[in-house]
Design a protein around this motif. Sequence first.
Motif, PDB file in Angstrom:
ATOM      1  N   ILE A  58      38.739  56.600  39.509  1.00  0.00           N
ATOM      2  CA  ILE A  58      37.611  55.680  39.402  1.00  0.00           C
ATOM      3  C   ILE A  58      38.051  54.310  39.893  1.00  0.00           C
ATOM      4  N   LEU A  59      37.199  53.668  40.678  1.00  0.00           N
ATOM      5  CA  LEU A  59      37.440  52.311  41.160  1.00  0.00           C
ATOM      6  C   LEU A  59      36.536  51.371  40.378  1.00  0.00           C
ATOM      7  N   HIS A  60      37.111  50.468  39.604  1.00  0.00           N
ATOM      8  CA  HIS A  60      36.317  49.502  38.837  1.00  0.00           C
ATOM      9  C   HIS A  60      36.062  48.293  39.720  1.00  0.00           C
ATOM     10  N   HIS A  61      34.814  48.072  40.077  1.00  0.00           N
ATOM     11  CA  HIS A  61      34.433  46.953  40.932  1.00  0.00           C
ATOM     12  C   HIS A  61      34.988  45.645  40.368  1.00  0.00           C
ATOM     13  N   PRO A  62      35.441  44.717  41.229  1.00  0.00           N
ATOM     14  CA  PRO A  62      35.968  43.434  40.719  1.00  0.00           C
ATOM     15  C   PRO A  62      34.997  42.764  39.754  1.00  0.00           C
ATOM     16  N   MET A  63      35.541  42.215  38.683  1.00  0.00           N
ATOM     17  CA  MET A  63      34.715  41.580  37.671  1.00  0.00           C
ATOM     18  C   MET A  63      34.273  40.178  38.069  1.00  0.00           C
ATOM     19  N   SER A  64      35.077  39.516  38.899  1.00  0.00           N
ATOM     20  CA  SER A  64      34.771  38.113  39.174  1.00  0.00           C
ATOM     21  C   SER A  64      35.104  37.728  40.613  1.00  0.00           C
ATOM     22  N   PHE A  65      34.528  36.607  41.027  1.00  0.00           N
ATOM     23  CA  PHE A  65      34.785  36.034  42.337  1.00  0.00           C
ATOM     24  C   PHE A  65      34.785  34.519  42.178  1.00  0.00           C
ATOM     25  N   GLU A  66      35.903  33.903  42.566  1.00  0.00           N
ATOM     26  CA  GLU A  66      36.067  32.455  42.442  1.00  0.00           C
ATOM     27  C   GLU A  66      35.764  31.969  41.021  1.00  0.00           C
ATOM     28  N   GLY A  67      36.245  32.732  40.055  1.00  0.00           N
ATOM     29  CA  GLY A  67      36.157  32.316  38.656  1.00  0.00           C
ATOM     30  C   GLY A  67      34.854  32.608  37.950  1.00  0.00           C
ATOM     31  N   HIS A  68      33.944  33.326  38.603  1.00  0.00           N
ATOM     32  CA  HIS A  68      32.651  33.640  37.981  1.00  0.00           C
ATOM     33  C   HIS A  68      32.411  35.148  38.004  1.00  0.00           C
ATOM     34  N   HIS A  69      31.770  35.655  36.948  1.00  0.00           N
ATOM     35  CA  HIS A  69      31.433  37.071  36.912  1.00  0.00           C
ATOM     36  C   HIS A  69      30.549  37.461  38.093  1.00  0.00           C
ATOM     37  N   ILE A  70      30.697  38.707  38.519  1.00  0.00           N
ATOM     38  CA  ILE A  70      29.856  39.253  39.580  1.00  0.00           C
ATOM     39  C   ILE A  70      28.655  39.916  38.912  1.00  0.00           C
ATOM     40  N   GLU A  71      27.576  39.166  38.761  1.00  0.00           N
ATOM     41  CA  GLU A  71      26.369  39.701  38.138  1.00  0.00           C
ATOM     42  C   GLU A  71      25.513  40.392  39.194  1.00  0.00           C
ATOM     43  N   LEU A  72      25.228  41.666  38.965  1.00  0.00           N
ATOM     44  CA  LEU A  72      24.450  42.437  39.924  1.00  0.00           C
ATOM     45  C   LEU A  72      23.049  41.856  40.128  1.00  0.00           C
ATOM     46  N   SER A  73      22.553  41.157  39.135  1.00  0.00           N
ATOM     47  CA  SER A  73      21.200  40.598  39.206  1.00  0.00           C
ATOM     48  C   SER A  73      21.162  39.204  39.832  1.00  0.00           C
ATOM     49  N   MET A  74      22.297  38.646  40.230  1.00  0.00           N
ATOM     50  CA  MET A  74      22.343  37.237  40.638  1.00  0.00           C
ATOM     51  C   MET A  74      21.364  36.920  41.762  1.00  0.00           C
ATOM     52  N   ASN A  75      20.848  35.702  41.701  1.00  0.00           N
ATOM     53  CA  ASN A  75      19.921  35.212  42.707  1.00  0.00           C
ATOM     54  C   ASN A  75      20.702  34.677  43.908  1.00  0.00           C
ATOM     55  N   ALA A  77      20.041  32.553  46.269  1.00  0.00           N
ATOM     56  CA  ALA A  77      19.979  31.111  46.527  1.00  0.00           C
ATOM     57  C   ALA A  77      20.875  30.318  45.584  1.00  0.00           C
ATOM     58  N   SER A  78      21.094  30.821  44.381  1.00  0.00           N
ATOM     59  CA  SER A  78      21.890  30.078  43.399  1.00  0.00           C
ATOM     60  C   SER A  78      23.392  30.193  43.644  1.00  0.00           C
ATOM     61  N   SER A  79      23.841  31.318  44.223  1.00  0.00           N
ATOM     62  CA  SER A  79      25.275  31.530  44.477  1.00  0.00           C
ATOM     63  C   SER A  79      25.447  32.328  45.760  1.00  0.00           C
ATOM     64  N   PRO A  80      25.184  31.727  46.923  1.00  0.00           N
ATOM     65  CA  PRO A  80      25.196  32.487  48.186  1.00  0.00           C
ATOM     66  C   PRO A  80      26.529  33.162  48.498  1.00  0.00           C
ATOM     67  N   ALA A  81      27.648  32.475  48.256  1.00  0.00           N
ATOM     68  CA  ALA A  81      28.952  33.075  48.571  1.00  0.00           C
ATOM     69  C   ALA A  81      29.246  34.249  47.638  1.00  0.00           C
ATOM     70  N   ARG A  82      28.945  34.070  46.369  1.00  0.00           N
ATOM     71  CA  ARG A  82      29.179  35.143  45.402  1.00  0.00           C
ATOM     72  C   ARG A  82      28.237  36.322  45.685  1.00  0.00           C
ATOM     73  N   TYR A  83      27.032  36.024  46.077  1.00  0.00           N
ATOM     74  CA  TYR A  83      26.059  37.061  46.401  1.00  0.00           C
ATOM     75  C   TYR A  83      26.545  37.888  47.595  1.00  0.00           C
ATOM     76  N   ARG A  84      27.061  37.221  48.618  1.00  0.00           N
ATOM     77  CA  ARG A  84      27.586  37.935  49.783  1.00  0.00           C
ATOM     78  C   ARG A  84      28.774  38.808  49.386  1.00  0.00           C
ATOM     79  N   PHE A  85      29.631  38.249  48.522  1.00  0.00           N
ATOM     80  CA  PHE A  85      30.782  39.029  48.066  1.00  0.00           C
ATOM     81  C   PHE A  85      30.325  40.261  47.290  1.00  0.00           C
ATOM     82  N   LEU A  86      29.350  40.084  46.415  1.00  0.00           N
ATOM     83  CA  LEU A  86      28.824  41.202  45.628  1.00  0.00           C
ATOM     84  C   LEU A  86      28.455  42.377  46.531  1.00  0.00           C
ATOM     85  N   TRP A  87      27.649  42.120  47.535  1.00  0.00           N
ATOM     86  CA  TRP A  87      27.143  43.217  48.351  1.00  0.00           C
ATOM     87  C   TRP A  87      28.177  43.737  49.342  1.00  0.00           C
ATOM     88  N   GLN A  88      28.945  42.847  49.943  1.00  0.00           N
ATOM     89  CA  GLN A  88      29.965  43.319  50.884  1.00  0.00           C
ATOM     90  C   GLN A  88      30.998  44.179  50.176  1.00  0.00           C
TER      91      GLN A  88
END
Length: 272
Positions: A58-75, A77-88
């Motif tokens: 099992i691969l556990h998806h990274p929990m955080s990016f640049e010190g913030h949780h990776i929330e699947l629901s994130m908007n 516009a509010s966190s464009p870099a984190r959003y890109r990281f989430l999907w990529q």
Amino acid sequence: MRLGLKAGINDQQIADRMQYQPTYFEFHLTAEDVTPTGLVRLREKIRYVRSQQVERIILHHPMSFEGHHIELSMNEASSPARYRFLWQSTLDLLQLAKAEDVQLLVHGSYDDPIEELTTGYGNITDAIRVLFKRLDYLQRIGGQNIMFENSISPIFYYGNPIFDQAIFDKGYRLAFDTSHCFIKLQGDQNAFLQSLATLREHVVHYHLVDSMGLKHDGLQLGTGKIDWARVLPLLNPDASSIYEVQLADQNDAREMIASHRYLTQLEQTLSE
């Protein structure tokens, strides 16, 4: 009970876990592990672990990016870099999971404050609606190679009978973290057991962790308040599992092994 262990992409940790010949193994990934270089290294580690006769990985998806949780629901516009990281990262890992015939675990949510979960949305209902659309999409493209884990978040958790039934009806492949559910219910044993029973058919992986039911504590099994004698009969026998307990030393799995010893002894006692 069959042994399941967890480690990072670290040779010393992996060597420590492999000496116990686990049936199941979970990689705890970081943002560094999903860079192009990291993904090459991860593929090598997957193949090595499989060569050690591990049956499920099992691969556990990274929990955080640049010190913030990776929330699947994130908007976006509010966190464009984190959003890109989430999907990529999710799509890259899913592609790897399919190619290597392993599982990708994605958190439905973490435990960020409501004001953060609702950033960019009108209210929490909107955030939940977006989350479930994304879960539906990931289930559709991920098929048998993806699963979703609960936390104590107000937008994706286990323990509320109505919410549990709604999740069950979606037909998602689920990862069930025992401590997260127990903490969300503030130690309500009966509600916890009911959640295990309700979701059992769709649970494909367990994080077995004890807890006092008040906060994240990651206790070794048998040292918290979870009634494991009542839990054991409610576990899906076809699911994999790992012991996600706090370690004194990340290079030494002794607390995981002690947890497994506790549970196998309990299982033997119950069968007598």
